[in-house]
Design an enzyme around this catalytic site. Sequence first.
Site, PDB file in Angstrom:
ATOM      1  CD  GLU A 252      -3.177  -5.353  14.677  1.00  0.00           C
ATOM      2  OE1 GLU A 252      -3.981  -4.817  13.892  1.00  0.00           O
ATOM      3  OE2 GLU A 252      -3.272  -5.238  15.900  1.00  0.00           O
ATOM      4  CB  CYS A 286      -1.629  -0.185   8.280  1.00  0.00           C
ATOM      5  SG  CYS A 286      -1.744   0.351  10.000  1.00  0.00           S
TER       6      CYS A 286
HETATM    7  P1  NAD Z   1       4.422  -7.994   3.821  1.00  0.00           P
HETATM    8  O1  NAD Z   1       3.190  -8.774   4.069  1.00  0.00           O
HETATM    9  O2  NAD Z   1       5.026  -8.080   2.481  1.00  0.00           O
HETATM   10  O3  NAD Z   1       5.577  -8.408   4.837  1.00  0.00           O
HETATM   11  C1  NAD Z   1       5.409  -8.339   6.235  1.00  0.00           C
HETATM   12  C2  NAD Z   1       6.371  -9.296   6.908  1.00  0.00           C
HETATM   13  O4  NAD Z   1       6.017 -10.643   6.563  1.00  0.00           O
HETATM   14  C3  NAD Z   1       7.838  -9.136   6.509  1.00  0.00           C
HETATM   15  O5  NAD Z   1       8.645  -9.309   7.652  1.00  0.00           O
HETATM   16  C4  NAD Z   1       8.047 -10.285   5.543  1.00  0.00           C
HETATM   17  O6  NAD Z   1       9.392 -10.703   5.475  1.00  0.00           O
HETATM   18  C5  NAD Z   1       7.176 -11.357   6.151  1.00  0.00           C
HETATM   19  N1  NAD Z   1       6.719 -12.414   5.244  1.00  0.00           N
HETATM   20  C6  NAD Z   1       6.626 -12.376   3.900  1.00  0.00           C
HETATM   21  N2  NAD Z   1       6.118 -13.539   3.457  1.00  0.00           N
HETATM   22  C7  NAD Z   1       5.868 -14.306   4.538  1.00  0.00           C
HETATM   23  C8  NAD Z   1       5.316 -15.603   4.727  1.00  0.00           C
HETATM   24  N3  NAD Z   1       4.914 -16.358   3.702  1.00  0.00           N
HETATM   25  N4  NAD Z   1       5.193 -16.078   5.970  1.00  0.00           N
HETATM   26  C9  NAD Z   1       5.558 -15.328   7.035  1.00  0.00           C
HETATM   27  N5  NAD Z   1       6.103 -14.093   6.912  1.00  0.00           N
HETATM   28  C10 NAD Z   1       6.239 -13.586   5.680  1.00  0.00           C
HETATM   29  O7  NAD Z   1       4.059  -6.492   4.200  1.00  0.00           O
HETATM   30  P2  NAD Z   1       4.981  -5.197   4.049  1.00  0.00           P
HETATM   31  O8  NAD Z   1       5.088  -4.883   2.591  1.00  0.00           O
HETATM   32  O9  NAD Z   1       6.196  -5.341   4.845  1.00  0.00           O
HETATM   33  O10 NAD Z   1       4.061  -4.107   4.773  1.00  0.00           O
HETATM   34  C11 NAD Z   1       3.061  -3.390   4.140  1.00  0.00           C
HETATM   35  C12 NAD Z   1       1.694  -3.953   4.450  1.00  0.00           C
HETATM   36  O11 NAD Z   1       1.533  -4.053   5.853  1.00  0.00           O
HETATM   37  C13 NAD Z   1       0.561  -3.059   3.975  1.00  0.00           C
HETATM   38  O12 NAD Z   1      -0.457  -3.862   3.439  1.00  0.00           O
HETATM   39  C14 NAD Z   1       0.076  -2.387   5.245  1.00  0.00           C
HETATM   40  O13 NAD Z   1      -1.261  -1.943   5.199  1.00  0.00           O
HETATM   41  C15 NAD Z   1       0.287  -3.477   6.239  1.00  0.00           C
HETATM   42  N6  NAD Z   1       0.411  -2.955   7.594  1.00  0.00           N
HETATM   43  C16 NAD Z   1      -0.590  -3.198   8.469  1.00  0.00           C
HETATM   44  C17 NAD Z   1      -0.521  -2.673   9.751  1.00  0.00           C
HETATM   45  C18 NAD Z   1      -1.618  -2.915  10.756  1.00  0.00           C
HETATM   46  O14 NAD Z   1      -1.392  -2.651  11.940  1.00  0.00           O
HETATM   47  N7  NAD Z   1      -2.785  -3.386  10.372  1.00  0.00           N
HETATM   48  C19 NAD Z   1       0.571  -1.894  10.125  1.00  0.00           C
HETATM   49  C20 NAD Z   1       1.576  -1.683   9.203  1.00  0.00           C
HETATM   50  C21 NAD Z   1       1.498  -2.220   7.933  1.00  0.00           C
END
Ligand code: NAD
Length: 589
Positions: A252, A286
């Site tokens: 997502e 998001c």
């Molecule tokens: P992010 O991708 O930076 O981090 C998300 C999660 O992934 C965190 O728990 C982080 O620690 C982990 N992570 C980071 N690097 C990783 C790796 N290499 N492997 C596995 N896990 C890893 O995102 P964020 O800044 O926390 O959230 C914001 C983003 O999320 C925005 O782009 C937003 O649009 C998106 N988002 C999408 C939805 C949806 O349902 N489509 C919902 C909420 C947020």
Amino acid sequence: MSKLNGAPIDFTTFHNIIDGQPRGSGNIHHGINPSSGKPLWDVPIASQHDLDDAVKAAQRGFETWSKFSWEERQVVIGKMYDEFMKYESELGGIIRLEGGKPMPFCNMEAAGAANVLKFYTTQPPMEDEIISDDANLRLTMRHIPLGVVGAICPWNFPLIIPMNKVGPALLTGSCIIIKPSPFTPYGVLKVVEIMQRFLPPGVLQAVNGDASMGPLMTEHPGIDKISFTGSSATGKRVMASAAKTLKRVTLELGGNSAAIICPDVDPAKIAPKVALGAFYNSGQLCVASKRLYVHRDIYQEMLKALSDVVTGWKTGPSTEDGVMLGPVQNEMQHQIVKGYFEDCASNGYEFAVPGSIEKTDGFVIQPAIVQNPPDSARIVREEQFGPIVPMMVWDTEDDLIARVNDTDTGLGGAVYCADLDRAQRIAHRIEAGTIWINSNEIPRTEAYFCGHKESGLGGEGGRQGLFEYMNTQVTHLYKGDVGKDSKLSDNTNLTLRYIDDSLEEVVTSLRLQLRSHRITGMEGEEREALETDDSRAAANVYVTRRRGFANFAPPLAPASNPSPLFPRHPPLAFSVRGEKSIDDIQTRA
Ligand code: NAD
């Protein structure tokens, strides 16, 4: 059972939850209150060893939990819902401090997260599906529990997003390990702690980690599926890493959704919704409207109405009363959004609402509306994830759709239009997973939520989302006799269930085929019974011959399908079911 079972809840200490037990760590970090910039409570950082223990516990938990019936699991999830509601205000209070939302929205999120669980108590079980069933073969499809799920979560909705994963995983019989965002670990660690009292150890666990924990999970051979919510950039890394063990993934991801405003709407009526769609949670949703496209005929009027709504809101630390827009959640996000303000200013784009990125103690940003920047502007092309939104002019529908779809992402969109037929036509042309018509973007638990293009893979929510947490298995059951003794006694207990034909029709057909020598190997009394006029006796005989199916030659297959293994559908359409006597034969009308 867990040490946590029935223990009083302390809302100021936080642990990883592994195998039903709270676990600390020599390695500690803390979140930052985005309203004040001050550190929050200590929280342990889980190690590879902790994760290994959690995976082993989940595998053990799976042995138990997957054998609970659907209804038994629903009873447990119902208790989890009740407990969640009991602590709604405490949990809301935690996420206000860690996430920065104003209190009413925190309470909404806590109740919303609980309601996600409630939704899963209402879902009927996944029935086995009979794909086809004839005299020769029954094809059945069933959906079975998957195993161990790793849930990797972002910071913008720290309770509801994990529950979107917990609900379907637990209902369908999997165990789940949650990794919260290191920015917002507190609320969900506490939820997982509270829920231990209802669950066998290892079924629901949480590991808070540093930057290494996500990759450790995606690579872990004991985890069967990753459900990831976060940015598209990280989602690609997750998918690449999960490919090494061919884990199932649900992604997502981010978006750059457009809201389209048609000329037949009343700007005053829709401005509050459009404003919420773009700025709710300071733009950190998001599926928020990250680009606004307003028809030229009403552009100025809409700009004024929207500006009035946005400038009428109070923006500030979420600890103050009456705040509508709190801070962005973390310093990194503050820097990212600041970059968009600076880019717009340096390119000379006009600000209809100027906003402000003046540094406060926390990460408060006053909202801004950028007036008709070019389509090539960064603020149009990229996901800003903050309270600065571009508002463009459109003239023709074809041109509008081309511009709206000119993005690698496809998460959502909104259409505001009094003519509902036109609204639907436009909605169907948007390349995205969810479109709202005449509403701001509010995802609903009962609706499947998925991203197209680089906004994701698979989806969550609704009944459809349950399939993402199950393995599918199809059985091909051939009914021909493979036993050592194909001669059955007359009182063999089998039931015929006629699909289309009445008993008499079946027997008539048998007789015809007997006469034309299509039934062979049936001698003596059996053959005589079939030749008599007594349908019931004939059926009895046929039942006794049933396991000698190889003796029954169905009508010749057509020339186009000469395979003897796949003959044309035989005229005797019935199936053998269960252990009942011939007297229980049920004929279907
Ligand atoms: P992010 O991708 O930076 O981090 C998300 C999660 O992934 C965190 O728990 C982080 O620690 C982990 N992570 C980071 N690097 C990783 C790796 N290499 N492997 C596995 N896990 C890893 O995102 P964020 O800044 O926390 O959230 C914001 C983003 O999320 C925005 O782009 C937003 O649009 C998106 N988002 C999408 C939805 C949806 O349902 N489509 C919902 C909420 C947020």
